[in-house]
Design an enzyme around this catalytic site. Structure first.
Site, PDB file in Angstrom:
ATOM      1  N   ASN A   1       1.271   6.663  -3.134  1.00  0.00           N
ATOM      2  CA  ASN A   1       0.917   5.371  -3.721  1.00  0.00           C
ATOM      3  C   ASN A   1      -0.288   5.537  -4.633  1.00  0.00           C
ATOM      4  O   ASN A   1      -0.809   6.639  -4.775  1.00  0.00           O
ATOM      5  CB  ASN A   1       0.665   4.333  -2.616  1.00  0.00           C
ATOM      6  CG  ASN A   1      -0.459   4.765  -1.695  1.00  0.00           C
ATOM      7  OD1 ASN A   1      -1.604   4.918  -2.110  1.00  0.00           O
ATOM      8  ND2 ASN A   1      -0.122   5.009  -0.423  1.00  0.00           N
TER       9      ASN A   1
ATOM     10  N   ASP B   1       3.770   3.484   4.754  1.00  0.00           N
ATOM     11  CA  ASP B   1       4.391   2.858   5.924  1.00  0.00           C
ATOM     12  C   ASP B   1       5.635   3.618   6.384  1.00  0.00           C
ATOM     13  O   ASP B   1       6.056   3.476   7.521  1.00  0.00           O
ATOM     14  CB  ASP B   1       4.762   1.405   5.603  1.00  0.00           C
ATOM     15  CG  ASP B   1       3.520   0.534   5.508  1.00  0.00           C
ATOM     16  OD1 ASP B   1       2.574   0.792   6.272  1.00  0.00           O
ATOM     17  OD2 ASP B   1       3.493  -0.384   4.672  1.00  0.00           O
TER      18      ASP B   1
ATOM     19  N   LYS C   1      14.753  22.554  -1.710  1.00  0.00           N
ATOM     20  CA  LYS C   1      14.613  21.601  -2.799  1.00  0.00           C
ATOM     21  C   LYS C   1      15.913  20.828  -2.944  1.00  0.00           C
ATOM     22  O   LYS C   1      16.996  21.418  -2.960  1.00  0.00           O
ATOM     23  CB  LYS C   1      14.297  22.374  -4.082  1.00  0.00           C
ATOM     24  CG  LYS C   1      13.974  21.490  -5.251  1.00  0.00           C
ATOM     25  CD  LYS C   1      13.674  22.325  -6.495  1.00  0.00           C
ATOM     26  CE  LYS C   1      13.674  21.406  -7.713  1.00  0.00           C
ATOM     27  NZ  LYS C   1      13.994  22.109  -8.922  1.00  0.00           N
TER      28      LYS C   1
ATOM     29  N   PHE D   1      -8.321  -2.647   6.012  1.00  0.00           N
ATOM     30  CA  PHE D   1      -8.188  -3.191   4.668  1.00  0.00           C
ATOM     31  C   PHE D   1      -6.803  -3.790   4.524  1.00  0.00           C
ATOM     32  O   PHE D   1      -5.895  -3.446   5.292  1.00  0.00           O
ATOM     33  CB  PHE D   1      -8.381  -2.081   3.622  1.00  0.00           C
ATOM     34  CG  PHE D   1      -9.830  -1.786   3.357  1.00  0.00           C
ATOM     35  CD1 PHE D   1     -10.604  -1.147   4.305  1.00  0.00           C
ATOM     36  CD2 PHE D   1     -10.416  -2.165   2.159  1.00  0.00           C
ATOM     37  CE1 PHE D   1     -11.944  -0.889   4.082  1.00  0.00           C
ATOM     38  CE2 PHE D   1     -11.756  -1.913   1.916  1.00  0.00           C
ATOM     39  CZ  PHE D   1     -12.517  -1.273   2.869  1.00  0.00           C
TER      40      PHE D   1
ATOM     41  N   LYS E   1      -3.262 -10.003   9.857  1.00  0.00           N
ATOM     42  CA  LYS E   1      -3.400  -8.550  10.045  1.00  0.00           C
ATOM     43  C   LYS E   1      -4.539  -8.236  11.006  1.00  0.00           C
ATOM     44  O   LYS E   1      -4.421  -7.342  11.849  1.00  0.00           O
ATOM     45  CB  LYS E   1      -3.656  -7.857   8.702  1.00  0.00           C
ATOM     46  CG  LYS E   1      -2.382  -7.377   8.079  1.00  0.00           C
ATOM     47  CD  LYS E   1      -2.571  -6.612   6.782  1.00  0.00           C
ATOM     48  CE  LYS E   1      -1.222  -6.629   6.075  1.00  0.00           C
ATOM     49  NZ  LYS E   1      -1.246  -6.199   4.694  1.00  0.00           N
TER      50      LYS E   1
ATOM     51  N   LYS F   1      -3.522  -6.301  14.364  1.00  0.00           N
ATOM     52  CA  LYS F   1      -3.921  -4.900  14.449  1.00  0.00           C
ATOM     53  C   LYS F   1      -5.173  -4.694  15.293  1.00  0.00           C
ATOM     54  O   LYS F   1      -5.697  -3.584  15.379  1.00  0.00           O
ATOM     55  CB  LYS F   1      -4.148  -4.344  13.045  1.00  0.00           C
ATOM     56  CG  LYS F   1      -2.887  -4.409  12.168  1.00  0.00           C
ATOM     57  CD  LYS F   1      -3.015  -3.495  10.971  1.00  0.00           C
ATOM     58  CE  LYS F   1      -1.815  -3.618  10.048  1.00  0.00           C
ATOM     59  NZ  LYS F   1      -1.614  -2.402   9.247  1.00  0.00           N
TER      60      LYS F   1
HETATM   61  N1  CTP Z   1      -2.593   1.145   8.007  1.00  0.00           N
HETATM   62  C1  CTP Z   1      -2.530   2.152   8.939  1.00  0.00           C
HETATM   63  N2  CTP Z   1      -1.337   2.791   9.182  1.00  0.00           N
HETATM   64  C2  CTP Z   1      -0.235   2.428   8.511  1.00  0.00           C
HETATM   65  C3  CTP Z   1      -0.297   1.398   7.552  1.00  0.00           C
HETATM   66  C4  CTP Z   1      -1.497   0.775   7.318  1.00  0.00           C
HETATM   67  O1  CTP Z   1      -3.537   2.468   9.564  1.00  0.00           O
HETATM   68  N3  CTP Z   1       0.895   3.077   8.760  1.00  0.00           N
HETATM   69  C5  CTP Z   1      -3.873   0.470   7.811  1.00  0.00           C
HETATM   70  C6  CTP Z   1      -4.507   0.686   6.456  1.00  0.00           C
HETATM   71  O2  CTP Z   1      -5.395   1.791   6.476  1.00  0.00           O
HETATM   72  C7  CTP Z   1      -5.249  -0.622   6.239  1.00  0.00           C
HETATM   73  C8  CTP Z   1      -4.433  -1.647   6.960  1.00  0.00           C
HETATM   74  O3  CTP Z   1      -3.622  -0.914   7.880  1.00  0.00           O
HETATM   75  O4  CTP Z   1      -6.539  -0.599   6.823  1.00  0.00           O
HETATM   76  C9  CTP Z   1      -3.549  -2.554   6.176  1.00  0.00           C
HETATM   77  O5  CTP Z   1      -2.704  -1.889   5.346  1.00  0.00           O
HETATM   78  P1  CTP Z   1      -1.624  -2.679   4.454  1.00  0.00           P
HETATM   79  O6  CTP Z   1      -0.805  -1.677   3.729  1.00  0.00           O
HETATM   80  O7  CTP Z   1      -2.246  -3.790   3.661  1.00  0.00           O
HETATM   81  O8  CTP Z   1      -0.781  -3.408   5.560  1.00  0.00           O
HETATM   82  P2  CTP Z   1       0.528  -3.065   6.304  1.00  0.00           P
HETATM   83  O9  CTP Z   1       0.220  -3.130   7.747  1.00  0.00           O
HETATM   84  O10 CTP Z   1       1.120  -1.795   5.805  1.00  0.00           O
HETATM   85  O11 CTP Z   1       1.418  -4.314   5.966  1.00  0.00           O
HETATM   86  P3  CTP Z   1       2.275  -4.663   4.659  1.00  0.00           P
HETATM   87  O12 CTP Z   1       2.361  -3.411   3.853  1.00  0.00           O
HETATM   88  O13 CTP Z   1       3.540  -5.120   5.219  1.00  0.00           O
HETATM   89  O14 CTP Z   1       1.475  -5.759   3.980  1.00  0.00           O
END
Ligand code: CTP
Length: 402
Positions: free
Chosen positions: A209, A278, A287, A321, A335, A339
């Site tokens: 990303n 995610d 490959k 975040f 969140k 979390k």
């Molecule tokens: N995070 C994490 N592990 C993951 C995904 C996210 O620890 N597999 C943590 C990130 O470091 C951040 C927070 O979760 O502090 C939120 O990440 P974000 O991408 O905004 O949220 P998601 O939980 O992935 O939800 P969505 O993408 O559905 O909004």
């Protein structure tokens, strides 16, 4: 003595309180600080350079264009100082700083200076309350400049209200907390994550990303400067590790999870700024060969590291975040609750000045109790400090929901 041996530039601007610069310089020198004074021309109407030169045992500079051997005056001074104290700061110098003007030695050094600047305003009360001056102070604060509010009382002009230069003891204490050997986070063990993760598709390719890591690195740098012991678990980024920070480099979300787990028992605070993927791809060895038919990738969910830590947080402060594109506040509060985080720093990544690979951010602090606090546009470094201030507040509140 926390400040002994530190190098401070004292900028003196032209207001009646300029005479108090002698007391400030004297107090700092007594604490073992090396002080170099830069005066504006107007300041010299209120106090002579000779006074400050005698107190600091260094020549006082005020002119950009005095012929000198060696380097360029403002650049040398800017490199030399560990902090820049501007006391007193007039409305004029604050205005010039906010506008990025460098038309004398003092204002030019400010422009060339990239370490902490502590501004101590002193002026007539109406000037201080003038919305233009207030706007400039807010704009500079948002960029990470430190301010000490002036004291209230009877001013030299005969009026009453805020405008007096803050007491020397308060200025020195603030300088200590900014520059402090141990700092206000002294002894705190902080685990910070930053950057993207990379999820391999095969031996050659990956998905990832747009995270640059700038936010997490800014938090790590600020935390180390404030005295914390910092472990930074970083995904692949193009940034240099901040001084005094232990960096553990990882690539995938699973590697990040392992590295974070290894330091979790040790830490008091977690700041999860990393943009963790995610999903991961069911990776294939070798490959992937191209073909004429569509290629389907199967993605499987990665562990949610933040949620996992939230479930066993104990007395740790946990800050996450959230990058959102809509319903910022509501989703961030959700969140925080889901979390187990004490605070979610949320930003709408579609807004200019926020999001990926920029040096600024526009964040909202969201708490599990439903409170949200919007913050103005500020540098990631200034936001890092705001987050660390929250760490202190949350520790005082005894963060414990697990
Ligand atoms: N995070 C994490 N592990 C993951 C995904 C996210 O620890 N597999 C943590 C990130 O470091 C951040 C927070 O979760 O502090 C939120 O990440 P974000 O991408 O905004 O949220 P998601 O939980 O992935 O939800 P969505 O993408 O559905 O909004």
């Amino acid at each position: 003595m926390i400040l002994a041996g530190r190098r401070v530039i004292l900028g003196v601007a032209g207001g009646i309180a300029a005479y108090k610069a002698a007391e400030i310089a004297g107090t700092l020198v007594k604490q073992g600080v090396e002080v170099r004074v830069i005066m504006t021309r107007a300041a010299q109407e209120f106090i002579t350079p000779l006074t400050l030169q005698t107190i600091t045992s260094h020549e006082v500079a005020s002119d950009m264009f005095t012929p000198r051997s060696g380097g360029v005056a403002h650049i040398e001074a800017a490199r030399w100082g560990e902090a820049f104290l501007i006391a007193p700061a007039t409305a004029n110098i604050i205005g010039k700083m906010a506008a990025g003007i460098g038309d004398d030695l003092l204002s030019t050094i400010v422009l060339a200076f990239d370490r902490p600047v502590l501004v101590c305003p002193a002026m007539n009360v109406t000037m201080y309350k003038n919305p233009v001056v207030q706007r400039n102070i807010q704009a500079l604060s948002a960029l990470g400049y430190y301010f000490i509010e002036p004291g209230s009382g009877r001013l030299a002009c005969g009026e009453e209200g805020p405008g007096r230069l803050a007491p020397t003891a308060e200025i020195v204490a603030r300088l200590e907390s900014i520059l402090g050997g141990s700092g206000d986070l002294g002894g705190l063990k902080m685990l910070i994550t930053a950057g993207p993760t990379r999820e391999p598709l095969d031996s050659v390719r990956y998905i990832s990303n747009r995270s640059s890591g700038k936010m997490g690195y800014a938090v790590a740098k600020a935390a180390a400067e404030r005295g914390a012991d910092v472990v930074l678990v970083s995904g692949p980024v193009a940034l240099s590790p901040p001084d005094g920070v232990n960096v553990v480099f990882v690539e995938t979300a699973q590697e990040m999870h392992l590295a974070v787990n290894r330091h979790f028992e040790w830490c008091d605070v977690v700041v999860k700024a990393a943009a963790v993927a995610d999903y991961r791809v069911q990776a294939q060895p070798g490959k992937i060969k191209k073909g004429a038919t569509p290629l389907t990738l199967t993605l499987e969910p990665n562990p949610d590291i933040l949620r996992d830590l939230g479930e066993r947080k104990g007395r740790r402060v946990i800050i996450g975040f959230a990058a959102e594109t809509e319903q910022l506040e509501t989703r961030a509060v959700e969140k925080a609750r889901n979390k187990g985080a004490d605070l979610i720093v949320a930003n709408d990544v579609t807004r200019p000045g926020a999001g990926f690979d920029v040096d600024t951010n526009i964040a909202v602090f969201a708490y599990p109790d439903g409170r949200t606090v919007p913050l103005p546009l500020m540098t990631k470094s200034a936001l890092a400090h705001r987050i660390l201030d929250q760490v202190l507040d949350l520790r005082e509140d005894g963060a414990d929901n697990g």
